[in-house]
Design a protein around this motif. Structure first.
Motif, mmCIF file in Angstrom:
data_model
loop_
_atom_site.group_PDB
_atom_site.id
_atom_site.type_symbol
_atom_site.label_atom_id
_atom_site.label_comp_id
_atom_site.label_asym_id
_atom_site.label_seq_id
_atom_site.Cartn_x
_atom_site.Cartn_y
_atom_site.Cartn_z
ATOM 1 N N ALA A 1 46.540 -59.270 16.113
ATOM 2 C CA ALA A 1 47.720 -58.526 16.544
ATOM 3 C C ALA A 1 47.824 -58.527 18.068
ATOM 4 C CB ALA A 1 47.645 -57.090 16.028
ATOM 5 N N GLY A 2 49.058 -58.503 18.550
ATOM 6 C CA GLY A 2 49.295 -58.404 19.970
ATOM 7 C C GLY A 2 49.283 -59.715 20.726
ATOM 8 N N GLN A 3 49.202 -60.833 20.020
ATOM 9 C CA GLN A 3 49.109 -62.136 20.684
ATOM 10 C C GLN A 3 50.472 -62.843 20.727
ATOM 11 O OE1 GLN A 3 46.287 -62.950 22.218
ATOM 12 N NE2 GLN A 3 45.468 -61.006 21.445
ATOM 13 N N ALA A 4 50.635 -63.692 21.737
ATOM 14 C CA ALA A 4 51.927 -64.344 21.969
ATOM 15 C C ALA A 4 52.299 -65.344 20.880
ATOM 16 C CB ALA A 4 51.909 -65.044 23.327
ATOM 17 N N TYR A 5 51.309 -65.839 20.136
ATOM 18 C CA TYR A 5 51.588 -66.859 19.127
ATOM 19 C C TYR A 5 52.137 -66.286 17.821
ATOM 20 C CZ TYR A 5 46.772 -65.441 17.867
ATOM 21 O OH TYR A 5 45.644 -64.727 17.565
ATOM 22 N N LEU A 6 52.247 -64.992 17.709
ATOM 23 C CA LEU A 6 52.702 -64.382 16.460
ATOM 24 C C LEU A 6 54.215 -64.509 16.297
ATOM 25 C CD1 LEU A 6 50.560 -61.116 16.421
ATOM 26 C CD2 LEU A 6 50.110 -63.271 15.228
ATOM 27 N N SER A 7 54.682 -64.270 15.072
ATOM 28 C CA SER A 7 56.110 -64.331 14.762
ATOM 29 C C SER A 7 56.855 -63.185 15.441
ATOM 30 C CB SER A 7 56.315 -64.249 13.247
ATOM 31 O OG SER A 7 55.872 -62.982 12.765
ATOM 32 N N ASP A 8 58.156 -63.334 15.547
ATOM 33 C CA ASP A 8 58.977 -62.295 16.169
ATOM 34 C C ASP A 8 58.889 -60.978 15.411
ATOM 35 O OD1 ASP A 8 59.769 -64.023 18.163
ATOM 36 O OD2 ASP A 8 61.691 -64.537 17.223
ATOM 37 N N VAL A 9 58.840 -61.042 14.094
ATOM 38 C CA VAL A 9 58.802 -59.802 13.314
ATOM 39 C C VAL A 9 57.473 -59.085 13.507
ATOM 40 C CG1 VAL A 9 57.976 -60.864 11.145
ATOM 41 C CG2 VAL A 9 59.325 -58.749 11.073
ATOM 42 N N ALA A 10 56.373 -59.812 13.643
ATOM 43 C CA ALA A 10 55.084 -59.179 13.923
ATOM 44 C C ALA A 10 55.091 -58.543 15.304
ATOM 45 C CB ALA A 10 53.950 -60.193 13.810
ATOM 46 N N LYS A 11 55.658 -59.252 16.288
ATOM 47 C CA LYS A 11 55.739 -58.712 17.647
ATOM 48 C C LYS A 11 56.613 -57.458 17.683
ATOM 49 C CE LYS A 11 55.245 -63.232 19.926
ATOM 50 N NZ LYS A 11 55.976 -64.269 20.681
ATOM 51 N N HIS A 12 57.706 -57.494 16.935
ATOM 52 C CA HIS A 12 58.620 -56.347 16.898
ATOM 53 C C HIS A 12 57.917 -55.098 16.394
ATOM 54 C CE1 HIS A 12 62.324 -54.077 16.288
ATOM 55 N NE2 HIS A 12 61.946 -53.843 15.052
ATOM 56 N N ASN A 13 56.936 -55.273 15.534
ATOM 57 C CA ASN A 13 56.232 -54.144 14.936
ATOM 58 C C ASN A 13 54.846 -53.916 15.540
ATOM 59 O OD1 ASN A 13 57.937 -53.102 12.465
ATOM 60 N ND2 ASN A 13 58.144 -55.332 12.476
ATOM 61 N N THR A 14 54.601 -54.495 16.715
ATOM 62 C CA THR A 14 53.351 -54.283 17.436
ATOM 63 C C THR A 14 53.624 -53.407 18.649
ATOM 64 O OG1 THR A 14 52.530 -56.448 16.737
ATOM 65 C CG2 THR A 14 51.429 -55.421 18.605
ATOM 66 N N ARG A 15 52.744 -52.457 18.917
ATOM 67 C CA ARG A 15 53.026 -51.462 19.943
ATOM 68 C C ARG A 15 52.125 -51.539 21.169
ATOM 69 N NH1 ARG A 15 56.058 -47.424 17.833
ATOM 70 N NH2 ARG A 15 56.701 -47.807 15.700
ATOM 71 N N VAL A 16 50.936 -52.111 21.020
ATOM 72 C CA VAL A 16 49.981 -52.122 22.130
ATOM 73 C C VAL A 16 49.496 -53.547 22.394
ATOM 74 C CG1 VAL A 16 49.219 -49.750 21.717
ATOM 75 C CG2 VAL A 16 48.062 -51.621 20.545
ATOM 76 N N PRO A 17 48.952 -53.812 23.585
ATOM 77 C CA PRO A 17 48.450 -55.156 23.883
ATOM 78 C C PRO A 17 47.292 -55.544 22.975
ATOM 79 C CG PRO A 17 48.697 -53.848 25.893
ATOM 80 C CD PRO A 17 48.856 -52.913 24.748
ATOM 81 N N GLY A 18 47.088 -56.866 22.826
ATOM 82 C CA GLY A 18 45.999 -57.372 21.993
ATOM 83 C C GLY A 18 44.663 -56.748 22.354
ATOM 84 N N GLY A 19 43.847 -56.493 21.357
ATOM 85 C CA GLY A 19 42.526 -55.935 21.578
ATOM 86 C C GLY A 19 42.466 -54.424 21.526
ATOM 87 N N HIS A 20 43.610 -53.761 21.433
ATOM 88 C CA HIS A 20 43.642 -52.308 21.325
ATOM 89 C C HIS A 20 43.828 -51.920 19.853
ATOM 90 C CE1 HIS A 20 44.554 -52.946 25.560
ATOM 91 N NE2 HIS A 20 44.141 -51.704 25.770
ATOM 92 N N PRO A 21 43.078 -50.936 19.395
ATOM 93 C CA PRO A 21 43.204 -50.538 17.987
ATOM 94 C C PRO A 21 44.617 -50.062 17.655
ATOM 95 C CG PRO A 21 41.240 -49.588 18.976
ATOM 96 C CD PRO A 21 42.030 -50.180 20.099
ATOM 97 N N GLU A 22 45.144 -50.566 16.588
ATOM 98 C CA GLU A 22 46.473 -50.180 16.121
ATOM 99 C C GLU A 22 46.405 -50.099 14.611
ATOM 100 O OE1 GLU A 22 51.155 -51.517 16.678
ATOM 101 O OE2 GLU A 22 49.574 -52.437 17.853
ATOM 102 N N GLY A 23 46.700 -48.938 14.053
ATOM 103 C CA GLY A 23 46.419 -48.791 12.635
ATOM 104 C C GLY A 23 47.418 -48.006 11.830
ATOM 105 N N TYR A 24 46.907 -47.092 11.012
ATOM 106 C CA TYR A 24 47.661 -46.393 9.986
ATOM 107 C C TYR A 24 48.866 -45.644 10.549
ATOM 108 C CZ TYR A 24 48.323 -43.178 6.001
ATOM 109 O OH TYR A 24 48.831 -42.447 4.959
ATOM 110 N N LEU A 25 48.650 -44.867 11.603
ATOM 111 C CA LEU A 25 49.745 -44.077 12.152
ATOM 112 C C LEU A 25 50.844 -44.962 12.723
ATOM 113 C CD1 LEU A 25 47.699 -41.239 13.880
ATOM 114 C CD2 LEU A 25 49.007 -41.088 11.754
ATOM 115 N N GLU A 26 50.455 -46.038 13.380
ATOM 116 C CA GLU A 26 51.440 -46.957 13.940
ATOM 117 C C GLU A 26 52.211 -47.687 12.844
ATOM 118 O OE1 GLU A 26 48.288 -46.367 17.063
ATOM 119 O OE2 GLU A 26 48.311 -46.740 14.901
ATOM 120 N N ALA A 27 51.511 -48.071 11.773
ATOM 121 C CA ALA A 27 52.192 -48.712 10.644
ATOM 122 C C ALA A 27 53.205 -47.752 10.021
ATOM 123 C CB ALA A 27 51.168 -49.164 9.603
#
Length: 386
Positions: A301-327
């Motif tokens: 998660a958080g990487q530039a190679y991901l799809s637009d829809v994954a990026k749209h639903n990502t909130r923090v830079p790569g390497g930072h925990p992102e989980g249940y509450l964010e989902a």
């Protein structure tokens, strides 16, 4: 509409309730929603105290959902709520949801959507009749790497899907905890409050929704074996289901709440002609892509190679925990964006509409009823009837 926050009411979710607090956090993360009123408990004192703790106005801390809809409907348009979130046990989903729609309020509702398939169909019909929006909180579809997996399947990255394996093991019902003061276990194992199924209704529906969401396929047939493992329990606490999908592929679904030592170990594998995808809920920022003829790849998660829809639903830079509450918050954000678009007379975008809805709720209830019927039948393959 003017540029403002959406106004939310809440039914259930008082001071001692786990999931109500999760909904409030998720709704608040993007600053698009404010909690304005609530009927937070069937206990009047708990309802009042919960309202105070959440800084709700006393005259908008209601003692029943009927009172909430009656009085909110009388408020001017610039004061009354835009939608209501329903976080009660299963048996108390249908009536407040239907009353909300009848009074012109949009709905966010916990899964499974209702107690029976018949109720789910009535809600679906009412949503269609009113043009209002209903959001069903299948949390796991909100994770960015789940959306990445779905997009890769859609793009043909792994080829045509051949097999889906999804498992959801928990261990928290390994003992008869419902008789030891565990209120969450008590209603989930009570057929009058939970419905026809225990483990399959509570977590099996999540697994089924995730399998269909990522694969883009629909379950058409099943062969189920449900079990009551802990003596004295009233509903299944374990089950295994063979699946057939509408493209002719097959799958396996396991849901168990007596898997001692497991926490919330939802995981899914989708295999195609060219490769496979693997995602684990307890390591949600990672998606593994496996190939027939080359080493596996790890997507993060958080990487530039991901799809637009994954990026749209990502909130923090790569390497930072992102989980249940964010989902969870992704579901609320997409729902809120859809609601704002509709209030402005605009057509919601595909990204905005990317949240479970009443149709998913009907399929969830159909899954429960069909899986129970299949388990009770001597017939090997049972049609997925809606």
């Amino acid at each position: 509409m003017e540029n403002r926050k959406l106004r939310m009411g809440m039914i259930g979710g008082g001071k001692d309730a786990f999931i109500g607090a999760v909904h409030r956090i998720a709704a608040n993360i993007d600053g698009q929603v404010e909690l304005c009123c609530g009927a937070l408990s069937v206990n009047p004192e708990t309802a009042k105290e919960s309202g105070q703790l959440l800084f709700l106005d006393e005259d908008r801390t209601y003692l029943s959902y009927q009172e909430l809809f009656e009085k909110e409907s009388l408020l001017p348009a610039d004061k009354r709520i835009d939608f209501v979130t329903i976080v009660t046990p299963n048996f108390a989903h249908f009536e407040p949801a239907m009353l909300a729609l009848e009074n012109g309020f949009n709905v966010v509702i916990e899964k499974p959507m209702t107690l029976t398939l018949e109720e789910a169909k009535l809600l679906q019909k009412k949503v269609e009749e009113t043009g209002l929006t209903l959001c069903l909180t299948h949390t796991y579809s909100g994770y960015p790497m789940v959306k990445q997996a779905r997009q890769m399947v859609k793009d043909g990255t792994i080829g045509s899907v051949r097999k889906v394996i999804v498992e959801y093991p928990q261990g928290w019902l390994s003992t008869l905890t419902e008789r030891e003061g565990n209120s969450g276990a008590a209603w989930r194992t009570d057929p009058k409050k939970s419905g026809k199924s225990g483990s399959m209704g509570d977590i099996g529906t999540h697994a089924a929704q995730l399998a269909e969401y990522i694969s883009g396929l629909k379950i058409t047939k099943m062969c189920a074996d449900l079990n009551i493992v802990v003596p004295g329990r009233g509903l299944d606490d374990d089950g295994n289901v063979l699946l057939k999908f509408d493209n002719g592929s097959n799958g396996v679904l396991i849901a168990s709440q007596i898997a001692a030592g497991e926490e919330n170990a939802l995981k899914i594998k989708v295999y195609g002609e060219k490769g496979g995808l693997e995602w684990h809920q307890m390591e949600p920022n990672t998606l593994i892509l496996k190939w027939l003829d080359q080493p596996a790849q790890v997507y993060r998660a958080g990487q530039a190679y991901l799809s637009d829809v994954a990026k749209h639903n990502t909130r923090v830079p790569g390497g930072h925990p992102e989980g249940y509450l964010e989902a969870f918050a992704n579901i609320y954000r997409n729902f809120a964006a859809t609601l704002k678009a509709k209030l402005n007379g605009e057509a919601p975008t595909a990204f905005q509409l990317d949240f479970p809805n009443a149709n998913d709720g009907v399929r969830g209830m159909a899954f429960i009823e069909n899986v129970v019927a299949s388990s009770q039948s001597d017939q090997k393959w049972f049609d997925f009837n809606i």
